[in-house]
Design a protein around this motif. Sequence first.
Motif, PDB file in Angstrom:
ATOM      1  N   VAL A 128       9.302   0.915   7.861  1.00 36.52           N
ATOM      2  CA  VAL A 128      10.723   0.719   8.156  1.00 36.52           C
ATOM      3  C   VAL A 128      10.859  -0.357   9.235  1.00 36.52           C
ATOM      4  CG1 VAL A 128      10.692   2.671   9.779  1.00 36.52           C
ATOM      5  CG2 VAL A 128      12.849   1.950   8.799  1.00 36.52           C
ATOM      6  N   THR A 129      11.868  -1.197   9.102  1.00 36.77           N
ATOM      7  CA  THR A 129      12.038  -2.302  10.056  1.00 36.77           C
ATOM      8  C   THR A 129      12.635  -1.768  11.360  1.00 36.77           C
ATOM      9  OG1 THR A 129      14.248  -2.766   9.232  1.00 36.77           O
ATOM     10  CG2 THR A 129      12.432  -3.970   8.198  1.00 36.77           C
ATOM     11  N   THR A 130      12.635  -2.641  12.376  1.00 36.31           N
ATOM     12  CA  THR A 130      13.150  -2.178  13.681  1.00 36.31           C
ATOM     13  C   THR A 130      14.645  -1.877  13.618  1.00 36.31           C
ATOM     14  OG1 THR A 130      13.476  -4.467  14.347  1.00 36.31           O
ATOM     15  CG2 THR A 130      11.401  -3.426  15.018  1.00 36.31           C
ATOM     16  N   ASP A 131      15.337  -2.466  12.638  1.00 31.13           N
ATOM     17  CA  ASP A 131      16.760  -2.104  12.499  1.00 31.13           C
ATOM     18  C   ASP A 131      16.975  -1.066  11.396  1.00 31.13           C
ATOM     19  OD1 ASP A 131      16.047  -4.101  10.729  1.00 31.13           O
ATOM     20  OD2 ASP A 131      17.858  -5.316  11.008  1.00 31.13           O
ATOM     21  N   GLY A 132      15.914  -0.327  11.107  1.00 25.70           N
ATOM     22  CA  GLY A 132      16.078   0.886  10.293  1.00 25.70           C
ATOM     23  C   GLY A 132      16.175   0.688   8.788  1.00 25.70           C
ATOM     24  N   VAL A 133      15.705  -0.444   8.266  1.00 25.65           N
ATOM     25  CA  VAL A 133      15.763  -0.640   6.813  1.00 25.65           C
ATOM     26  C   VAL A 133      14.402  -0.283   6.216  1.00 25.65           C
ATOM     27  CG1 VAL A 133      16.119  -2.317   4.960  1.00 25.65           C
ATOM     28  CG2 VAL A 133      17.504  -2.434   7.042  1.00 25.65           C
ATOM     29  N   ARG A 134      14.439   0.578   5.220  1.00 26.82           N
ATOM     30  CA  ARG A 134      13.177   0.985   4.588  1.00 26.82           C
ATOM     31  C   ARG A 134      12.687  -0.070   3.603  1.00 26.82           C
ATOM     32  NH1 ARG A 134      10.281   5.054   4.300  1.00 26.82           N
ATOM     33  NH2 ARG A 134       9.711   4.555   2.170  1.00 26.82           N
ATOM     34  N   ILE A 135      11.425  -0.427   3.706  1.00 25.96           N
ATOM     35  CA  ILE A 135      10.812  -1.353   2.746  1.00 25.96           C
ATOM     36  C   ILE A 135       9.745  -0.542   2.004  1.00 25.96           C
ATOM     37  CG2 ILE A 135       9.535  -3.525   2.451  1.00 25.96           C
ATOM     38  CD1 ILE A 135      12.267  -3.958   3.788  1.00 25.96           C
ATOM     39  N   THR A 136       9.896  -0.407   0.713  1.00 25.33           N
ATOM     40  CA  THR A 136       8.926   0.372  -0.058  1.00 25.33           C
ATOM     41  C   THR A 136       7.680  -0.475  -0.312  1.00 25.33           C
ATOM     42  OG1 THR A 136      10.752   1.497  -1.127  1.00 25.33           O
ATOM     43  CG2 THR A 136       8.603   1.670  -2.206  1.00 25.33           C
ATOM     44  N   LEU A 137       6.542   0.049   0.113  1.00 27.32           N
ATOM     45  CA  LEU A 137       5.285  -0.674  -0.143  1.00 27.32           C
ATOM     46  C   LEU A 137       4.480   0.079  -1.189  1.00 27.32           C
ATOM     47  CD1 LEU A 137       4.017  -1.661   3.434  1.00 27.32           C
ATOM     48  CD2 LEU A 137       5.348  -3.002   1.807  1.00 27.32           C
ATOM     49  N   ARG A 138       4.201  -0.607  -2.279  1.00 27.05           N
ATOM     50  CA  ARG A 138       3.362   0.017  -3.300  1.00 27.05           C
ATOM     51  C   ARG A 138       2.091  -0.813  -3.478  1.00 27.05           C
ATOM     52  NH1 ARG A 138       8.474   1.118  -6.817  1.00 27.05           N
ATOM     53  NH2 ARG A 138       9.174   3.046  -5.831  1.00 27.05           N
ATOM     54  N   ALA A 139       1.146  -0.253  -4.232  1.00 24.53           N
ATOM     55  CA  ALA A 139      -0.142  -0.938  -4.387  1.00 24.53           C
ATOM     56  C   ALA A 139      -0.266  -1.573  -5.767  1.00 24.53           C
ATOM     57  CB  ALA A 139      -1.276   0.063  -4.190  1.00 24.53           C
ATOM     58  N   ASN A 140      -0.977  -2.680  -5.817  1.00 25.47           N
ATOM     59  CA  ASN A 140      -1.380  -3.247  -7.103  1.00 25.47           C
ATOM     60  C   ASN A 140      -2.732  -2.641  -7.448  1.00 25.47           C
ATOM     61  OD1 ASN A 140       0.843  -4.876  -6.974  1.00 25.47           O
ATOM     62  ND2 ASN A 140      -0.288  -6.783  -6.639  1.00 25.47           N
ATOM     63  N   VAL A 141      -2.828  -2.066  -8.609  1.00 23.74           N
ATOM     64  CA  VAL A 141      -4.094  -1.453  -9.026  1.00 23.74           C
ATOM     65  C   VAL A 141      -4.563  -2.157 -10.298  1.00 23.74           C
ATOM     66  CG1 VAL A 141      -5.115   0.648  -9.983  1.00 23.74           C
ATOM     67  CG2 VAL A 141      -3.663   0.785  -7.976  1.00 23.74           C
ATOM     68  N   ASP A 142      -5.771  -2.680 -10.246  1.00 25.46           N
ATOM     69  CA  ASP A 142      -6.254  -3.428 -11.406  1.00 25.46           C
ATOM     70  C   ASP A 142      -7.236  -2.633 -12.239  1.00 25.46           C
ATOM     71  OD1 ASP A 142      -4.755  -5.567 -10.488  1.00 25.46           O
ATOM     72  OD2 ASP A 142      -6.354  -6.185  -9.139  1.00 25.46           O
ATOM     73  N   LEU A 143      -7.972  -1.736 -11.597  1.00 21.47           N
ATOM     74  CA  LEU A 143      -8.944  -0.927 -12.317  1.00 21.47           C
ATOM     75  C   LEU A 143      -8.633   0.539 -12.046  1.00 21.47           C
ATOM     76  CD1 LEU A 143     -12.013  -2.842 -10.873  1.00 21.47           C
ATOM     77  CD2 LEU A 143     -11.139  -3.105 -13.191  1.00 21.47           C
ATOM     78  N   PRO A 144      -8.699   1.382 -13.047  1.00 16.02           N
ATOM     79  CA  PRO A 144      -8.393   2.797 -12.812  1.00 16.02           C
ATOM     80  C   PRO A 144      -9.261   3.399 -11.714  1.00 16.02           C
ATOM     81  CG  PRO A 144      -8.723   2.370 -15.158  1.00 16.02           C
ATOM     82  CD  PRO A 144      -9.010   1.095 -14.445  1.00 16.02           C
ATOM     83  N   GLU A 145     -10.513   2.923 -11.599  1.00 18.71           N
ATOM     84  CA  GLU A 145     -11.423   3.470 -10.580  1.00 18.71           C
ATOM     85  C   GLU A 145     -10.915   3.252  -9.161  1.00 18.71           C
ATOM     86  OE1 GLU A 145     -12.080   1.793 -13.414  1.00 18.71           O
ATOM     87  OE2 GLU A 145     -14.084   0.947 -13.143  1.00 18.71           O
ATOM     88  N   GLU A 146     -10.015   2.282  -9.031  1.00 18.51           N
ATOM     89  CA  GLU A 146      -9.510   1.934  -7.711  1.00 18.51           C
ATOM     90  C   GLU A 146      -8.452   2.907  -7.217  1.00 18.51           C
ATOM     91  OE1 GLU A 146      -7.659  -2.110  -6.409  1.00 18.51           O
ATOM     92  OE2 GLU A 146      -7.759  -1.937  -8.568  1.00 18.51           O
ATOM     93  N   ALA A 147      -7.894   3.684  -8.150  1.00 17.23           N
ATOM     94  CA  ALA A 147      -6.657   4.407  -7.871  1.00 17.23           C
ATOM     95  C   ALA A 147      -6.763   5.340  -6.665  1.00 17.23           C
ATOM     96  CB  ALA A 147      -6.238   5.194  -9.107  1.00 17.23           C
TER      97      ALA A 147
END
Length: 581
Positions: free
Chosen positions: A266-285
């Motif tokens: 979340v930013t200092t002024d309270g805005v949520r930024i959704t962070l997701r992951a890039n997954v290329d191989l199932p083993e990485e999950a």
Amino acid sequence: MERKLVGIPASPGIAVGPVHLLRWEIPEVRHRIIPDDAVDGEIRRLHDAFDRAKVRLRQIRDRVEQRAGAQEAAIFDVQRSILEDAELISAVEALIRQNLGAEKAFEIVMLEWSQKFSRAAHPMLRERVGDLKDVEIRVLTLLLNLPDHDPVDVMKGANAIIVTHDLTPSLTVQLDRQAIAAIATDAGTRTSHVAILARSLGLPAIVGLRNATEELRGHETAILDGSTGLLAINPTHRDIESYRERARQEALAEVELKHLSSLESVTTDGVRITLRANVDLPEEAELAATSGAEGVGLMRTEFLVVGRASMPDEEEQYRAYRRVVQAFGGRPVVIRTFDVGGDKLPVGGYATEANPFLGWRAIRMCLDQPELFGVQLRALLRAAVHGDVRVMLPLVVTVDEVRSARALLDEAARTLESRGEQFRRDVPLGVMIETPAAAVAADSFVRDVNFFSIGTNDLVQYTLAVDRGNANLATRFTPLHPAVLRLIRRTVDTAIEHNLEVAVCGEMASQPLMAFALIGLGVRQLSVAPRSVPLVKRIVRGISVAVAEEAAGAALAVDTAAASEAELRRGLAAAGFVENV
Ligand code: PEP
Ligand code: MG
């Protein structure tokens, strides 16, 4: 150190180890005439090379079978059977009897076979051309006694730094990942296939070295620094020590960042930024799920096909998708349908194209092959039972493609229903915005899709007409070019106006400075390499949206990528980030 080679940093981390040079190319063969009395010996040499090649193929086959299953390993049986083909053997022997050296005789016959196969009407035969090439390289390497070129020779525990021209899918499957410490290639850029794969495997990598395979002989000791793009050859003890120290520092910094994984994005002024992951191989999950990512913003399914002779079946795909979905609990997992062709995987059996980047690839290929696509769609709908699966279409240029894909998705649901299978029907369907066409006409999609995800790797490539994998163009691949920034802004504005979610899942999102720019352009969802989650979160938690908007506004107002970058750096410095991000 003796000398330094500088390339493009592709995957962070430091490795020290012996250089293993892999020239997986057909070597040059001299025309050699042999006397009559040498013919029998030459034929024995040929058979000896065939036998040794078969032993190596069996080794690879067993290893691949253990790691990836029988189907993937079958390619190597096919290659072995080529070496047992009586017609091939007698053709080569006949040329040797006409006083040709074994390697030339073999090369000539392989050339004839490749030509015959590539003209064959049946895709199964055309598919074999790649196998022929691999067999040819392997046998010629043995006949010519070329040292150090065979991927099988990289032994476990060697901690080798692989130096090769390009890490092709065929090479990738042959390598024993446990024997490799790092990768360095002549070709490629940050966004090319090899770089993405190295990051997924967590291997330090440098790409775009241009001529490392010519500069090096093999067996040198080297330090590879994946963060700076530096390959130091024959370093002194002091060099090695100082890099080991840096590696320790990097590891400490990583631990330091790790505590961010449980903190809110979340930013200092309270805005949520959704962070997701890039997954290329199932083993990485599973590992990606511990990075602090709130789900998967891009799963690149085409990596399931790397180096295989055929596409994975429905059951295998279902298991792979389910694995990722389960690793992330109930959190969203955006799975992209096959993005094969172009720079990605040349799947066996398809004719090569003059312009693969503008060619028959991704959604185009899937829509033209509804049976192949149907298998994937059914697997996705089945995996969706286990969590929040969202389906994403790559390289879309017109809404017609979305409508056709939706019709096939409905058909997949009907098939599963008639089979009495468990599945979810109402999965959200989104598109990647990665062509100027899709960005400029983003509004034409809004009634037919549930979300947008901006693929900046391709968007930059197609907007600037700069091949993303070409090392010679690496400095011209500028995501902060005004045209790219405007297309992103336009896409985001369209999404907001129509109440659609919009994410960025290209490399831009993983780079802190660019992530700052994206937030300023209105993006609230970023999907990044798992290792970048804490780095980007650190930025998010240190800035306000107001500052990011101001900096992005300034970056949009100037006329070069360099000037945009300077504006963004100024903005980040104002937010207190003094170091180079
Ligand atoms: C992109 O193009 O930005 C993207 C995320 O997809 P890929 O890198 O797999 O082409
Ligand atoms: Mg793309």
